[in-house]
Design a protein around this motif. Structure first.
Motif, PDB file in Angstrom:
ATOM      1  N   THR A  91       0.793  -1.193   0.012  1.00  0.00           N
ATOM      2  CA  THR A  91      -0.092   0.078  -0.023  1.00  0.00           C
ATOM      3  C   THR A  91       0.927   1.252  -0.053  1.00  0.00           C
ATOM      4  O   THR A  91       0.516   2.238  -0.586  1.00  0.00           O
ATOM      5  N   ASP A 140      -7.266  11.204   9.791  1.00  0.00           N
ATOM      6  CA  ASP A 140      -6.687   9.804   9.718  1.00  0.00           C
ATOM      7  C   ASP A 140      -7.541   8.890  10.772  1.00  0.00           C
ATOM      8  O   ASP A 140      -8.027   7.937  10.130  1.00  0.00           O
ATOM      9  N   ILE A 141      -7.673   9.311  12.011  1.00  0.00           N
ATOM     10  CA  ILE A 141      -8.084   8.474  12.943  1.00  0.00           C
ATOM     11  C   ILE A 141      -9.514   8.280  12.618  1.00  0.00           C
ATOM     12  O   ILE A 141     -10.501   7.302  12.752  1.00  0.00           O
ATOM     13  N   LEU A 168     -11.133   7.918   9.598  1.00  0.00           N
ATOM     14  CA  LEU A 168     -11.124   7.177   8.417  1.00  0.00           C
ATOM     15  C   LEU A 168     -10.625   5.607   8.772  1.00  0.00           C
ATOM     16  O   LEU A 168     -11.288   4.459   8.584  1.00  0.00           O
ATOM     17  N   ARG A 169      -9.847   5.468   9.876  1.00  0.00           N
ATOM     18  CA  ARG A 169      -9.482   4.377  10.442  1.00  0.00           C
ATOM     19  C   ARG A 169     -10.531   3.569  11.270  1.00  0.00           C
ATOM     20  O   ARG A 169     -10.668   2.436  11.212  1.00  0.00           O
ATOM     21  N   THR A 225     -13.563   2.344   8.531  1.00  0.00           N
ATOM     22  CA  THR A 225     -13.175   1.661   7.004  1.00  0.00           C
ATOM     23  C   THR A 225     -12.606   0.380   7.552  1.00  0.00           C
ATOM     24  O   THR A 225     -11.699   0.104   8.164  1.00  0.00           O
ATOM     25  N   ASP A 226     -13.399  -0.705   6.806  1.00  0.00           N
ATOM     26  CA  ASP A 226     -12.990  -2.115   6.887  1.00  0.00           C
ATOM     27  C   ASP A 226     -12.232  -2.321   5.419  1.00  0.00           C
ATOM     28  O   ASP A 226     -12.554  -1.351   4.326  1.00  0.00           O
ATOM     29  N   LEU A 255      -4.963   8.758   2.525  1.00  0.00           N
ATOM     30  CA  LEU A 255      -5.435   8.210   3.629  1.00  0.00           C
ATOM     31  C   LEU A 255      -6.624   7.190   3.539  1.00  0.00           C
ATOM     32  O   LEU A 255      -6.711   6.465   4.591  1.00  0.00           O
ATOM     33  N   LEU A 295      -4.479   3.764   3.077  1.00  0.00           N
ATOM     34  CA  LEU A 295      -3.889   3.340   4.191  1.00  0.00           C
ATOM     35  C   LEU A 295      -4.820   3.074   5.321  1.00  0.00           C
ATOM     36  O   LEU A 295      -4.316   2.239   6.142  1.00  0.00           O
ATOM     37  N   ALA A 296      -6.119   3.396   5.297  1.00  0.00           N
ATOM     38  CA  ALA A 296      -7.011   2.706   5.988  1.00  0.00           C
ATOM     39  C   ALA A 296      -7.571   1.330   5.659  1.00  0.00           C
ATOM     40  O   ALA A 296      -8.237   0.836   6.211  1.00  0.00           O
ATOM     41  N   GLY A 297      -7.092   0.958   4.607  1.00  0.00           N
ATOM     42  CA  GLY A 297      -7.626  -0.434   3.749  1.00  0.00           C
ATOM     43  C   GLY A 297      -8.663  -0.198   3.050  1.00  0.00           C
ATOM     44  O   GLY A 297      -9.201  -0.945   2.378  1.00  0.00           O
ATOM     45  N   ILE A 356      -7.637   4.769  18.654  1.00  0.00           N
ATOM     46  CA  ILE A 356      -6.724   4.738  17.834  1.00  0.00           C
ATOM     47  C   ILE A 356      -5.641   5.990  18.228  1.00  0.00           C
ATOM     48  O   ILE A 356      -4.523   5.796  18.304  1.00  0.00           O
TER      49      ILE A 356
END
Length: 388
Positions: A10, A105-106, A108-109, A112-113, A131, A134-136, A261
């Motif tokens: 990634t 960032d936090i 989205l993480r 997001t799956d 971003l 990076l969160a998948g 997170i």
């Protein structure tokens, strides 16, 4: 031995920021006027700096609570209620972050799956897509148009919906276009969010910098607070970019997921910056209004001048960016930016770095002194004579 084989696929596939390329080029040249930096030219107000200094003198140099100083969160809640008519609990719905970038960032993480799709109107800030990746997740661009002043329309959303669509990342006022969605336009997007059960990530970092009509915060719309993660901060409106202080506000279930997170990745935002932010919210809003007045004057002058020079540009409703078309030169946005920098020593950002929809445009920040803007426009006018 090649270290590259250890890298995440990634991360390996992420492109470096296109903005940084032109900052690096400009940094190696003398006499450059930069219209590329998305940063106020004002210094943080003295009373805010003084509050930070006082906190250091008094020895407040330890960690704060993970979510931030309680006093700051209380002030953020008061500010959001008074300014934007949205109500949050400071105890479990607000987190102080290291800039709005960390808040995004936090957020989205937390939602997001793997392979979830996040809709992103383009042109957009350069970090949004990376971003999401990076969160998948999978960033899905929604291509807006100059004839619509780069505003997101309901049909853009409808056309992109799939069974994997999780949310929509909304930025108003927009970086890079300055587009501002009014209440009616936001209500149409809210209807789409309800229809397709979308979560909205509302990046409102430029909310203080709107010039022509009252600002509408997305979570203030009926039924939207429960499905909105509000992201904002102090960098733009309060001229506190280097302080790296933002915040995120959301319903407790979402906020507490983000806090987990934040605890592991960051612990807390810088303590002394938080004391400065308390002062900014208590006694700094008058300074924000003065800066806003100045930006509005510069915007009107700068955009009028771009149109006179031969670079068609809509009047942006907010932020401090103009996004003129360079299509009539026959150059790509990158060619235009490179030649303008090398030939006239004016740094702008090519539109394509903000997504495919930005090709044929350049981003110019008018957060510079009037004297610098005048000189930059003089040089751009000379450059444009090559194409007349």
């Amino acid at each position: 031995m090649t270290q590259e084989r250890y890298l995440s696929k990634t991360v390996s596939q992420l492109k470096p920021s296109g903005i940084r390329k032109f900052f690096d080029l400009a940094a190696g040249m003398e006499g450059v006027i930069s219209l590329g930096v998305g940063e106020p030219d004002f210094v943080t107000s003295w009373n805010v700096r003084e509050a930070c200094i006082l906190s250091l003198e008094q020895g407040f140099t330890s960690y704060t609570a993970n979510a931030g100083l309680a006093e700051l969160r209380v002030e953020i809640v008061r500010y959001l209620q008074k300014k934007f008519n949205v109500s949050y609990r400071y105890e479990d719905e607000v987190i102080v972050t290291v800039g709005a970038s960390q808040a995004l960032d936090i957020a989205l993480r937390a939602i997001t799956d793997p392979l979830d799709e996040i809709l992103i109107p383009e042109p957009c800030f350069v970090s949004y897509g990376p971003l999401v990746s990076l969160a998948g997740g999978v960033p899905v661009p929604l291509h807006t148009k100059a004839e619509d002043q780069f505003k997101l329309l309901p049909e853009h959303i409808e056309a992109a919906i799939t069974d994997r669509t999780k949310g929509l990342l909304l930025c108003s006022p927009s970086n890079p276009t300055g587009a501002v969605l009014n209440k009616k336009e936001l209500e149409q997007i809210a209807e789409m969010a309800e229809k397709h059960d979308l979560i909205i990530l509302a990046d409102e970092i430029y909310a203080e910098l709107t010039y022509d009509e009252a600002y509408t915060s997305f979570p203030s719309l009926k039924g939207m607070q429960e499905r909105t993660i509000l992201i904002s901060g102090f960098s733009k409106g309060f001229a506190m970019t280097g302080w790296r202080l933002g915040f995120v506000a959301a319903p407790a279930a979402l906020s507490q997921a983000m806090l987990k997170i934040h605890q592991y990745a960051m612990m807390c935002a810088p303590t002394m910056a938080q004391f400065g932010a308390i002062e900014a919210l208590k006694n700094g809003l008058q300074d924000v209004e003065q800066m806003k007045k100045s930006y509005r004057q510069r915007r009107n002058y700068f955009v009028d001048s771009l149109n006179e020079i031969g670079l068609p540009c809509h009047l942006p409703g907010g932020a401090f960016y103009a996004f003129p078309s360079i299509a009539n030169t026959g150059l790509s946005s990158e060619e235009f930016a490179e030649r303008l920098l090398l030939e006239q020593k004016v740094a702008v950002v090519p539109g394509h770095v903000f997504g495919e929809s930005g090709e044929g445009f350049i981003r110019c920040s008018y957060a510079s002194s009037l004297e610098q803007l005048q000189e930059a426009l003089r040089r751009i006018s000379i450059f444009m004579k090559n194409f007349q």
